[in-house]
Design a protein around this motif. Structure first.
Motif, PDB file in Angstrom:
ATOM      1  N   GLY A 116      20.806  -3.969  20.776  1.00 20.61           N
ATOM      2  CA  GLY A 116      21.160  -4.620  22.029  1.00 20.61           C
ATOM      3  C   GLY A 116      20.715  -6.071  22.082  1.00 20.61           C
ATOM      4  O   GLY A 116      21.509  -6.967  22.354  1.00 20.61           O
ATOM      5  N   PHE A 117      19.415  -6.297  21.797  1.00 18.81           N
ATOM      6  CA  PHE A 117      18.847  -7.639  21.928  1.00 18.81           C
ATOM      7  C   PHE A 117      18.971  -8.476  20.660  1.00 18.81           C
ATOM      8  O   PHE A 117      18.724  -9.673  20.680  1.00 18.81           O
ATOM      9  CB  PHE A 117      17.369  -7.550  22.324  1.00 18.81           C
ATOM     10  N   GLU A 118      19.284  -7.837  19.539  1.00 19.63           N
ATOM     11  CA  GLU A 118      19.436  -8.498  18.241  1.00 19.63           C
ATOM     12  C   GLU A 118      18.092  -8.971  17.668  1.00 19.63           C
ATOM     13  O   GLU A 118      18.039  -9.841  16.822  1.00 19.63           O
ATOM     14  CB  GLU A 118      20.446  -9.652  18.318  1.00 19.63           C
ATOM     15  N   PHE A 119      17.002  -8.415  18.145  1.00 20.82           N
ATOM     16  CA  PHE A 119      15.684  -8.581  17.546  1.00 20.82           C
ATOM     17  C   PHE A 119      14.857  -7.371  17.979  1.00 20.82           C
ATOM     18  O   PHE A 119      15.258  -6.613  18.878  1.00 20.82           O
ATOM     19  CB  PHE A 119      15.013  -9.890  17.996  1.00 20.82           C
ATOM     20  N   VAL A 120      13.710  -7.176  17.331  1.00 17.43           N
ATOM     21  CA  VAL A 120      12.845  -6.048  17.663  1.00 17.43           C
ATOM     22  C   VAL A 120      11.694  -6.557  18.530  1.00 17.43           C
ATOM     23  O   VAL A 120      10.846  -7.314  18.061  1.00 17.43           O
ATOM     24  CB  VAL A 120      12.289  -5.369  16.403  1.00 17.43           C
ATOM     25  N   PRO A 121      11.639  -6.163  19.806  1.00 12.83           N
ATOM     26  CA  PRO A 121      10.578  -6.665  20.693  1.00 12.83           C
ATOM     27  C   PRO A 121       9.203  -6.121  20.313  1.00 12.83           C
ATOM     28  O   PRO A 121       9.057  -4.964  19.925  1.00 12.83           O
ATOM     29  CB  PRO A 121      10.999  -6.145  22.077  1.00 12.83           C
ATOM     30  N   ALA A 122       8.186  -6.991  20.424  1.00 15.06           N
ATOM     31  CA  ALA A 122       6.800  -6.595  20.179  1.00 15.06           C
ATOM     32  C   ALA A 122       6.373  -5.553  21.230  1.00 15.06           C
ATOM     33  O   ALA A 122       6.887  -5.540  22.343  1.00 15.06           O
ATOM     34  CB  ALA A 122       5.897  -7.827  20.257  1.00 15.06           C
ATOM     35  N   PRO A 123       5.434  -4.676  20.872  1.00 20.41           N
ATOM     36  CA  PRO A 123       4.676  -4.636  19.616  1.00 20.41           C
ATOM     37  C   PRO A 123       5.342  -3.793  18.525  1.00 20.41           C
ATOM     38  O   PRO A 123       4.734  -3.548  17.487  1.00 20.41           O
ATOM     39  CB  PRO A 123       3.353  -4.006  20.065  1.00 20.41           C
ATOM     40  N   GLN A 124       6.573  -3.357  18.761  1.00 27.09           N
ATOM     41  CA  GLN A 124       7.254  -2.548  17.754  1.00 27.09           C
ATOM     42  C   GLN A 124       7.667  -3.371  16.541  1.00 27.09           C
ATOM     43  O   GLN A 124       7.829  -4.595  16.625  1.00 27.09           O
ATOM     44  CB  GLN A 124       8.531  -1.952  18.338  1.00 27.09           C
ATOM     45  N   THR A 125       7.884  -2.688  15.426  1.00 26.80           N
ATOM     46  CA  THR A 125       8.651  -3.220  14.304  1.00 26.80           C
ATOM     47  C   THR A 125       9.666  -2.150  13.926  1.00 26.80           C
ATOM     48  O   THR A 125       9.640  -1.034  14.458  1.00 26.80           O
ATOM     49  CB  THR A 125       7.774  -3.546  13.082  1.00 26.80           C
ATOM     50  N   MET A 126      10.543  -2.458  13.007  1.00 24.85           N
ATOM     51  CA  MET A 126      11.534  -1.482  12.578  1.00 24.85           C
ATOM     52  C   MET A 126      10.923  -0.402  11.690  1.00 24.85           C
ATOM     53  O   MET A 126      11.578   0.577  11.353  1.00 24.85           O
ATOM     54  CB  MET A 126      12.686  -2.184  11.859  1.00 24.85           C
ATOM     55  N   ASP A 165       0.857  -1.185   0.000  1.00 30.38           N
ATOM     56  CA  ASP A 165       0.000   0.000   0.000  1.00 30.38           C
ATOM     57  C   ASP A 165       0.895   1.238   0.000  1.00 30.38           C
ATOM     58  O   ASP A 165       1.592   1.520   0.969  1.00 30.38           O
ATOM     59  CB  ASP A 165      -0.904  -0.007   1.232  1.00 30.38           C
ATOM     60  N   ARG A 166       0.876   1.974  -1.081  1.00 32.60           N
ATOM     61  CA  ARG A 166       1.754   3.139  -1.210  1.00 32.60           C
ATOM     62  C   ARG A 166       1.375   4.253  -0.244  1.00 32.60           C
ATOM     63  O   ARG A 166       2.129   5.211  -0.054  1.00 32.60           O
ATOM     64  CB  ARG A 166       1.710   3.672  -2.655  1.00 32.60           C
ATOM     65  N   GLY A 167       0.204   4.143   0.393  1.00 36.22           N
ATOM     66  CA  GLY A 167      -0.194   5.119   1.387  1.00 36.22           C
ATOM     67  C   GLY A 167       0.484   4.930   2.728  1.00 36.22           C
ATOM     68  O   GLY A 167       0.388   5.790   3.614  1.00 36.22           O
ATOM     69  N   VAL A 168       1.176   3.796   2.905  1.00 37.59           N
ATOM     70  CA  VAL A 168       1.913   3.534   4.139  1.00 37.59           C
ATOM     71  C   VAL A 168       3.321   4.108   3.988  1.00 37.59           C
ATOM     72  O   VAL A 168       4.127   3.597   3.215  1.00 37.59           O
ATOM     73  CB  VAL A 168       1.968   2.029   4.447  1.00 37.59           C
ATOM     74  N   GLU A 169       3.600   5.159   4.722  1.00 36.74           N
ATOM     75  CA  GLU A 169       4.900   5.817   4.614  1.00 36.74           C
ATOM     76  C   GLU A 169       5.985   4.958   5.259  1.00 36.74           C
ATOM     77  O   GLU A 169       5.800   4.419   6.346  1.00 36.74           O
ATOM     78  CB  GLU A 169       4.850   7.185   5.306  1.00 36.74           C
ATOM     79  N   ARG A 170       7.109   4.848   4.591  1.00 36.09           N
ATOM     80  CA  ARG A 170       8.224   4.070   5.115  1.00 36.09           C
ATOM     81  C   ARG A 170       9.135   4.972   5.943  1.00 36.09           C
ATOM     82  O   ARG A 170       9.810   5.856   5.412  1.00 36.09           O
ATOM     83  CB  ARG A 170       9.018   3.416   3.987  1.00 36.09           C
ATOM     84  N   ARG A 171       9.127   4.739   7.265  1.00 34.79           N
ATOM     85  CA  ARG A 171       9.977   5.510   8.172  1.00 34.79           C
ATOM     86  C   ARG A 171      10.650   4.557   9.155  1.00 34.79           C
ATOM     87  O   ARG A 171      10.022   3.615   9.642  1.00 34.79           O
ATOM     88  CB  ARG A 171       9.144   6.545   8.949  1.00 34.79           C
ATOM     89  N   VAL A 172      11.906   4.798   9.444  1.00 31.86           N
ATOM     90  CA  VAL A 172      12.647   3.966  10.384  1.00 31.86           C
ATOM     91  C   VAL A 172      12.185   4.272  11.802  1.00 31.86           C
ATOM     92  O   VAL A 172      12.076   5.443  12.197  1.00 31.86           O
ATOM     93  CB  VAL A 172      14.166   4.204  10.266  1.00 31.86           C
ATOM     94  N   ASN A 173      11.911   3.232  12.564  1.00 25.13           N
ATOM     95  CA  ASN A 173      11.574   3.364  13.978  1.00 25.13           C
ATOM     96  C   ASN A 173      12.893   3.332  14.758  1.00 25.13           C
ATOM     97  O   ASN A 173      13.478   2.277  14.986  1.00 25.13           O
ATOM     98  CB  ASN A 173      10.665   2.205  14.393  1.00 25.13           C
ATOM     99  N   PHE A 174      13.369   4.511  15.180  1.00 26.15           N
ATOM    100  CA  PHE A 174      14.686   4.592  15.810  1.00 26.15           C
ATOM    101  C   PHE A 174      14.723   3.913  17.172  1.00 26.15           C
ATOM    102  O   PHE A 174      15.752   3.356  17.568  1.00 26.15           O
ATOM    103  CB  PHE A 174      15.128   6.057  15.918  1.00 26.15           C
ATOM    104  N   GLN A 175      13.610   3.939  17.901  1.00 22.49           N
ATOM    105  CA  GLN A 175      13.590   3.236  19.179  1.00 22.49           C
ATOM    106  C   GLN A 175      13.738   1.733  18.963  1.00 22.49           C
ATOM    107  O   GLN A 175      14.457   1.043  19.688  1.00 22.49           O
ATOM    108  CB  GLN A 175      12.295   3.524  19.940  1.00 22.49           C
ATOM    109  N   ALA A 176      13.068   1.223  17.934  1.00 20.75           N
ATOM    110  CA  ALA A 176      13.203  -0.193  17.606  1.00 20.75           C
ATOM    111  C   ALA A 176      14.639  -0.516  17.181  1.00 20.75           C
ATOM    112  O   ALA A 176      15.168  -1.585  17.508  1.00 20.75           O
ATOM    113  CB  ALA A 176      12.225  -0.575  16.502  1.00 20.75           C
ATOM    114  N   LEU A 177      15.272   0.409  16.457  1.00 25.45           N
ATOM    115  CA  LEU A 177      16.659   0.197  16.041  1.00 25.45           C
ATOM    116  C   LEU A 177      17.577   0.122  17.256  1.00 25.45           C
ATOM    117  O   LEU A 177      18.469  -0.745  17.327  1.00 25.45           O
ATOM    118  CB  LEU A 177      17.088   1.334  15.109  1.00 25.45           C
TER     119      LEU A 177
END
Length: 610
Positions: free
Chosen positions: A168-178, A151-163
Motif C-alpha cells: 500500500g505505502f510502497e515502503f515498510v514502516p518502522a519498526p517492522q522490516t520485511m 549469522d546463520r542462526g537468524v532464520e529467514r522468514r517473510v513478514n507478511f504484515q510488512a508485505l
C-alpha cells in the motif's frame, strides 16, 4: 569470526579502513569511509583513554568542534580530530543524555565495559539506518539487514504484515522490516541492552509548540534565511572533495546557491535527465548551474537494464518502490568518480509542505461535501473509465489520482494520496491464506502517529508531522542512504538539520501552504537568491518513467518475474496479476504502482530467499 564477516558484507559503506573489537561479551566491527581526520587516528572501533568505552559510529556530527572544545575544557583528552571521539567523551561526561547534544546524522553502538551495557542510538530524523535482531541467545545489529543475515542462526522468514503494508505505502514502516524477527530502531530513539534485557526509548519527537517564534511573516522569513544558511554552511565540513545534487527543483537549487556563498572555488553539480520532457528538469538544472557558476555534470537515462533494478534491491535489503531509486543509484555512481560527499535537498517537501498530496487534502475539503454515493459511484466510476495519459502528470492523470485517493478511508488523512491499494485490488490480488494472516487496517499506524502530534487544530502541520515521522524515514531517507553508500558516497541533507526542522514546525501551516501555493515561506526566503523562474515553479521530481518501461523495454522482464516468483504464486492470485499486466500494457489503466511493487517483491525474494 562473525563480526568480521558482517563488516565485509558492508565494505561498500566503508572501503577505506576496517577494525574489530572483541571481549567476552561483545564483538564490534566497523568499515570506515574517511571524511574527517583521514589518518589512522580516526580508525574505529574507537575508545576513550582507559578503554572502558568503545564505539562504532556511522554518520557526521556537524557541531563536533564546539562539543570538543567544551569537553576539553572539562578535562577530556582527545587523540584524534574525528567527530566520533566527541561521542565517546560526551558519553563519559553526560551519559545517555549526550545524544541530545549531537547535531547531525548518526547511528552508533557504544559498549560500556564497566556497566556491561550496550547503547544503540539513531539520529532524530532517521537519516542513518540501524537494524537489530534479538533472539533467545544473541543480539545482533548492523547498518544493513544483509549483515545480520550473515549469522546463520537468524532464520529467514517473510513478514507478511510488512508485505501488506508495503504494497500500500510502497515502503515498510518502522519498526517492522520485511524479515520476520529483524527490526528497525525508529528515528529519534535509543536502545539499551543490559542484563539480557532490551529497552527502546524515544528521546526526541517533532513538536509544533516552539518558543520565540516570530509572529510577523517578514521576520519569520528573515530568520528562516539565517537557519538555511547556517544549516548548509555547517554541512560543508570535510577533509575530502564534496559536490551537490542539482535536479533543477527548488530544494536542490537552494542548496547550490547557498553553497556558492561559502565556496569560492570550483563547485561540482550533478543531475539526471530524460528525453521525455515531462519526466525531465534539465532546463531548470542548467539555468541554476549557470546562475551559480558550477561545474555541471549531466547523466542521461532513457533505457533501463534489469540488472540496475536488481542491484538496487540488493542494497535496499527490502522492497521500496520510490521511482527515483534507480536514477539516484546511477547518479551516485557518477558523482563518486569526482567527489566523496554530496549535499542533497531531501526533506524540504515534507517539512515545507511541497508535495501534491498536501494540496489534494485541501481540495478534498470541498470534494468531501458531496454525498458519498456521488463521490464513489458516479465520479469515482467515471474517473476510473478515463484512459491513462502518457505524460507524467497532466490533467486527466491528476484527476484520476485525486478521486482514487479521496475515496479511500479518511483515516489515512493526506497520506491517502500516497497509498496504492484499495478493497478491489486486495480482494482480487491476495490469496485467502494471505488475507487471514494480516491485519487489513492500512491506516492503523497513521492514526497512532497522528495521536502523538501536538499540532492542535492546525491541519497542515498535523499532515507535516505524518510525513516527517511516518513516511520520510523509511522511504526517502532509506533510499538516499542505501543508494549513496552502495557507491561509497556520503549524502548530506542540510534541509533536515533538526534545528531548522524544529523552527519550521513551529510556524503556522498557512505560511507553508498558502491557498494552493506549496512551500510558500520557503519561496519567500529564496526570493532574490535564485531566478524567479526557479523560485516560483511547480514540483516535478526526477522519477523513472516506469509506466512506459513496463509497456516496453521491461515488459518481458516483468512478465517472467511475476510468473516465476514462488512468493507471489503462494500468496497472490497470479491470474489477477496477469489481468493487471494486460490492462496496463493495453493502456486501459495505469497499474504501474502495484506492478512495480510486485516486481520489487519478486526480485527481493529471489535474492534473499531463493
Amino acid at each position: 569470526m562473525l563480526a568480521r564477516s558482517m563488516a565485509s558484507t558492508l565494505a561498500h559503506r566503508g572501503p577505506d579502513q576496517e577494525g574489530v573489537f572483541c571481549d567476552d561479551r561483545v564483538s564490534l566491527a566497523h568499515r570506515r569511509l574517511s571524511i574527517i581526520d583521514l589518518s589512522e587516528n580516526g580508525r574505529q572501533p574507537m575508545t576513550n583513554e582507559d578503554g572502558s568505552v568503545i564505539i562504532v559510529f556511522n554518520g557526521e556530527i556537524y557541531n563536533f568542534a564546539e562539543l570538543r572544545d567544551e569537553l576539553q575544557n572539562k578535562g577530556h583528552r582527545f587523540a584524534s580530530r574525528s567527530d566520533t571521539e566527541v561521542i565517546v567523551h560526551g558519553y563519559e561526561e553526560w551519559g545517555v543524555d549526550a545524544i541530545n547534544r549531537l547535531r547531525g546524522m548518526f547511528a552508533f553502538a557504544l559498549w560500556d565495559t564497566k556497566k556491561k551495557r550496550l547503547l544503540l542510538a539513531r539520529d532524530r530524523i532517521g537519516i542513518k539506518p540501524l537494524y537489530y535482531y534479538h533472539g533467545a541467545d544473541r543480539f545482533i545489529f548492523a547498518s544493513e539487514i544483509k549483515a545480520i543475515l550473515e549469522d546463520r542462526g537468524v532464520e529467514r522468514r517473510v513478514n507478511f504484515q510488512a508485505l501488506y503494508d508495503y504494497l500500500g505505502f510502497e515502503f515498510v514502516p518502522a519498526p517492522q522490516t520485511m524479515f520476520e524477527g529483524i527490526s528497525k530502531l525508529p528515528a529519534g530513539h535509543y536502545l539499551i541492552l543490559e542484563d539480557g534485557q532490551v529497552s527502546v526509548k524515544q528521546y526526541w519527537d517533532l513538536s509544533f509548540q516552539g518558543h520565540d517564534v516570530p509572529r510577523d511573516f517578514g521576520e519569520a522569513v528573515e530568520k528562516m534565511r539565517e537557519h538555511l544558511d547556517f544549516a548548509v554552511k555547517s554541512h560543508l565540513v570535510s577533509d575530502v572533495p564534496l559536490g551537490v545534487f542539482l535536479s533543477g527543483g527548488l530544494d536542490s537549487s537552494c542548496i547550490v546557491a547557498l553553497m556558492r556563498r561559502h565556496i569560492n572555488g570550483p563547485l561540482k553539480t550533478f543531475t539526471i535527465g530524460y528525453e521525455d520532457k515531462t519526466f525531465s528538469e534539465l532546463d531548470y538544472a542548467d539555468l541554476v548551474a549557470r546562475h551559480c557558476g558550477t561545474e555541471h555534470h549531466v547523466l542521461m537515462l532513457d533505457t533501463m537494464r534489469p540488472e540496475y533494478v536488481e542491484q538496487t534491491l540488493y542494497h535496499l535489503d527490502e522492497p521500496m518502490t520510490d521511482l527515483s531509486t534507480v536514477p539516484l543509484y546511477l547518479l551516485c555512481r557518477q558523482a563518486k568518480e569526482h567527489v566523496t560527499v554530496c549535499l542533497s535537498g531531501e526533506g524540504a517537501d515534507e517539512s515545507f509542505a511541497g508535495y501534491d498530496r498536501f494540496k489534494a487534502s485541501r481540495l478534498n475539503r470541498w470534494f468531501s461535501l458531496m454525498p458519498p454515493v456521488v463521490r464513489r459511484e458516479i465520479i469515482g466510476r467515471m474517473a476510473a473509465l478515463l484512459p491513462d495519459q502518457p505524460q507524467k502528470k497532466g490533467a486527466v492523470n491528476i484527476l484520476k489520482r485525486f478521486v482514487e485517493g479521496a475515496n479511500l478511508n479518511p483515516d489515512g488523512q493526506h497520506l491517502r494520496w500516497q497509498y496504492f491499494l484499495n478493497d478491489r485490488l486486495e480482494d482480487g490480488l491476495f490469496s485467502e491464506g494471505f488475507k487471514a494472516a494480516v491485519r487489513r487496517e492500512p491506516f492503523r499506524q497513521v492514526k497512532e502517529y497522528s495521536d502523538r502530534c501536538d499540532a492542535g487544530r492546525d491541519a497542515l502541520n498535523r499532515e507535516i508531522y505524518l510525513d516527517m515521522r511516518f513516511m520520510m524515514t523509511d522511504s526517502v531517507l532509506m533510499k538516499v542512504d542505501r543508494m549513496s553508500m552502495a557507491s561509497s558516497l556520503e549524502i548530506r541533507v542540510p534541509l533536515l538539520d533538526h534545528v531548522l526542522v524544529e523552527y519550521m514546525a513551529a510556524l503556522p501551516g498557512d505560511w507553508k501552504l498558502k491557498r494552493m501555493t506549496t512551500k510558500y515561506i520557503f519561496r519567500a526566503a529564496l526570493a532574490g537568491l535564485l531566478p524567479d523562474k526557479v523560485v516560483y515553479r511547480g514540483k516535478q521530481g526526477y522519477s523513472l518513467p516506469v509506466k512506459h518501461l513496463l509497456r516496453g523495454d521491461l515488459k518481458r522482464y516483468m512478465v517472467g518475474l511475476l510468473k516465476d516468483s514462488r512468493l507471489l504464486r503462494e500468496q497472490m492470485d497470479t491470474a489477477y496479476i496477469d489481468r493487471l499486466i494486460d490492462e496496463h500494457t493495453a493502456m486501459k489503466h495505469n497499474h504501474n504502482h502495484i506492478l512495480w511493487a510486485l516486481i520489487n517483491v519478486a526480485i527481493w525474494h529471489n535474492r534473499f530467499f531463493d
